[in-house]
Design an enzyme around this catalytic site. Structure first.
Site, PDB file in Angstrom:
ATOM      1  N   ASP A  59       0.823  -1.189   0.066  1.00  0.00           N
ATOM      2  CA  ASP A  59      -0.112   0.125   0.144  1.00  0.00           C
ATOM      3  C   ASP A  59       0.711   1.345  -0.020  1.00  0.00           C
ATOM      4  O   ASP A  59       1.795   1.241   0.455  1.00  0.00           O
ATOM      5  CB  ASP A  59      -0.980   0.071   1.211  1.00  0.00           C
ATOM      6  CG  ASP A  59      -2.168   0.837   1.031  1.00  0.00           C
ATOM      7  OD1 ASP A  59      -2.358   1.318   0.119  1.00  0.00           O
ATOM      8  OD2 ASP A  59      -3.070   0.616   2.060  1.00  0.00           O
ATOM      9  N   GLU A  64     -14.460   2.253   0.010  1.00  0.00           N
ATOM     10  CA  GLU A  64     -13.869   2.807   1.005  1.00  0.00           C
ATOM     11  C   GLU A  64     -13.982   4.002   1.415  1.00  0.00           C
ATOM     12  O   GLU A  64     -14.400   4.843   2.530  1.00  0.00           O
ATOM     13  CB  GLU A  64     -12.287   2.520   1.287  1.00  0.00           C
ATOM     14  CG  GLU A  64     -11.327   3.418   0.277  1.00  0.00           C
ATOM     15  CD  GLU A  64      -9.933   3.141   0.388  1.00  0.00           C
ATOM     16  OE1 GLU A  64      -9.409   2.380   1.100  1.00  0.00           O
ATOM     17  OE2 GLU A  64      -9.139   4.065  -0.242  1.00  0.00           O
TER      18      GLU A  64
END
Length: 649
Positions: free
Chosen positions: A402, A457
């Site tokens: 990430d 998200e």
């Protein structure tokens, strides 16, 4: 014998007459696309579809520190045409288990030791530079100008700068209004006189990603992040470029550059059905691929580990993740993920208090559930071999890497390094905080999926994830490759009742809209974002979601309009799944399913309930026998959906 004869005739014609012509015309296999190359006073190309111009004369140029190509040296040595018709069976079939690669290839060789290669498919065109220089080269810039027709419409992923997750809402506007102040990542979509033209790239290796700016008058000009000369780490994850060099890449003199591609489709369905981005990528470089297993993932971060109605304190701890493992095992979900919090940030080998990794991995193994580990990219880079060796020793099945947030040459090479290294340790890869897919998934099929999409998200902190947005990204972002949007919300709200909630998130649109996303959206590592407790309360829906495959043998789009609606059919073996999605409008379709094959089917159908427009979680489930000769009526509420599994009797 016939194909060889035709090819020989083409080569003779090119060599004897077109070599010195001002224009050279080359066609797609179905003859609908026509490439026109002009070498009179420069090198340019244009494109026609069914005889009508769709791309006006455009150019490309590669500027090195020592020379520019074609530049002033556009003398053509030869045209080398080639016809290709072959079939592939992808290791990880995102939409089709059999892909036909049928295209006409044309390499334009120049006298000074380089070439420009074109590939013309029935559904698009691509070009790239090939060089054969002896010495390494410094690439100062690559200029590609794409000149569209005046008055074209565009879906433009407007960006603020090169440091980006590439999670954008598409700006829908006239292309004529886009100028050099407007930076955009790829892919993007242009509609001109009823024709779709999607711009992206593939086979991106050891080179920066391509972005664009407006050049005025309906034109887009490529732009690239320059190579970093100084970087600074902010916190544990944000590695920002402080200073850059004056070039975009340093590279070998003998190489092929990334493909610049335009997918061409007269209907919106063709955008989703195309495999052109996969076909343009390099073939698999892994020898052993038996361990690569796609699957669904029970995800912890979106629902903030808010397990309830249990006798332990939920959070980032062993007991909570055992609960996820039990849920995954009961529902035949292949993986769970340990997202942020399982290790002390900055050190992948320092496990957080309350986490017993040996116990957890042993428990997961006993339940036949794999574990995927989230990591910050920079921390992984510093501890790469030690960390991956530890992950392998524990028994991890994959990593979620990430916060890269860049695609300059240095960062693109990092993606390649992680794909190779992860394969050495037999680990799947999910890239987050990432740029769009650009071919790596074919070359390294352990790269299952990636973000680079504004996904669910964002419901934790914004109102951006609307049903309209959900109906835009499959026609644009998903064309580049699988997207880790992370669907599956079980708390569903109408737009007027929706509010962002970070630790107790919900979705906009109906329950069945969320269910249909599993059929519509491609991701071989597909998340189930909501709380396992919520899924258990909604077991009827969970049973359906858990059974939806993550790879497919065949994909057929039945109804489609960018931003408005999508009806899609996907086959796995002899079972068909049908998914319908609507934007903020209520919609109804009469669907002819005869194309799915003759005979009768046992159908399990989920549809919006009669009150779904005012209570979005309302749905209806029915089972019945249907015939392939029937017309299925598909009714969807505002922000609605429709989902079905059809099993041959």
């Amino acid at each position: 014998m016939k194909i060889k004869s035709i090819l020989s005739i083409l080569i003779v014609l090119v060599s004897s007459s077109a070599l010195y012509a001002q224009d050279y015309n080359y066609y797609s296999p179905d003859s609908k696309l026509e490439l026109v190359i002009n070498n009179d006073g420069g090198f340019s190309w244009m494109l026609k579809y069914n005889g009508k111009q769709v791309i006006l004369p455009s150019y490309m140029e590669l500027e090195f520190a020592t020379r520019t190509i074609p530049g002033d040296d556009y003398r053509i040595k030869d045209f080398v045409p080639r016809m290709v018709d072959r079939t592939y069976h992808p290791l990880v079939p995102h939409k089709d288990s059999e892909i036909r690669d049928r295209h006409n290839d044309l390499t334009v060789e120049f006298r000074s030791g380089f070439s420009i290669q074109f590939r013309i498919f029935n559904d698009g065109i691509a070009y790239r530079f090939n060089t054969a220089f002896k010495e390494n080269m410094i690439v100062i810039n690559e200029r590609s100008q794409f000149n569209f027709l005046p008055g074209s419409k565009i879906w433009y992923p407007l960006e603020e700068g090169f440091m980006s997750h590439n999670e954008r809402t598409y700006l829908e506007c006239s292309l004529d209004t886009i100028n050099n102040r407007h930076l955009a990542s790829l892919p993007l979509l242009v509609q001109s006189e009823g024709i779709n033209l999607l711009l992206s790239e593939s086979n991106l290796e050891s080179y920066p990603g391509m972005w664009v700016r407006g050049a005025g008058n309906g034109s887009l000009l490529s732009v690239f992040p320059k190579y970093p000369s100084e970087e600074k780490l902010f916190g544990d994850r944000n590695m920002r470029v402080i200073e850059t060099t004056d070039f975009i890449a340093e590279t070998e003199g003998k190489r092929s550059y990334p493909w610049r591609l335009l997918l061409i489709s007269p209907d919106d369905a063709g955008l989703i059905e195309s495999n052109i981005t996969w076909l343009l990528a390099d073939t698999c470089r892994l020898e052993n691929t038996d361990w690569i297993k796609p699957g669904k993932v029970a995800w912890d971060w979106w629902n903030a580990n808010n397990i309830y109605s249990v006798d332990f304190k939920s959070g980032v701890n062993t007991e909570t993740y055992k609960y996820y493992i039990d849920f995954a095992s009961e529902n035949k979900i292949e993986y769970i993920i340990l997202d942020e919090g399982w290790y002390k940030l900055g050190d992948l080998l320092d496990v957080s208090e309350g986490m017993d990794m040996e116990e957890l991995f042993a428990y997961a193994k006993s339940k036949n559930v794999g574990i995927i580990l989230w990591v910050v990219w920079e921390t992984l880079d510093r501890q790469l071999d030690r960390a991956l060796a530890q992950f392998q020793a524990w028994g991890a099945k994959g990593i979620k890497v990430d916060f890269m947030q860049r695609d300059d040459q240095k960062m693109v090479e990092y993606y390649e390094k992680i794909a190779r290294k992860a394969a050495d340790y037999q680990l799947l890869v999910d890239f987050h905080g990432s740029y769009k897919p650009a071919g790596l998934r074919r070359t390294y099929p352990n790269v299952m999926t990636r973000e680079g999409v504004k996904g669910l998200e964002h419901n934790k902190w914004s109102r951006d994830i609307t049903p309209d947005h959900d109906l835009t990204i499959p026609f644009i972002r998903m064309v580049a490759g699988p997207m880790d949007y992370t669907p599956g919300a079980m708390i569903n709200l109408e737009r007027q009742n929706f509010n962002p909630m970070f630790t107790r998130p919900a979705s906009q649109g109906t329950r069945v809209h969320q269910m249909a996303l599993y059929i519509a959206y491609e991701s071989p590592l597909q998340m189930m974002a909501d709380n396992p407790v919520n899924y258990r309360k909604e077991q009827e829906c969970t049973d359906f979601i858990a059974a939806v495959p993550v790879t497919w043998d065949e994909t057929v789009v039945l109804e489609a309009k960018v931003g408005d609606y999508l009806v899609i059919a996907r086959r796995k073996g002899d079972i068909w799944y049908l998914g319908g999605l609507s934007d903020s409008e209520a919609r109804s379709f009469d669907i002819d399913i005869s194309a799915l094959g003759n005979g009768d089917y046992n159908a399990v159908i989920f549809m919006d309930g009669i009150n779904a427009g005012r209570y979005a979680s309302d749905y209806k489930r029915i089972e019945k026998t249907i015939s392939s000769s029937e017309i299925l009526t598909m009714e969807m509420a505002p922000g609605g959906g429709w989902a079905a599994r059809l099993t041959k009797k």
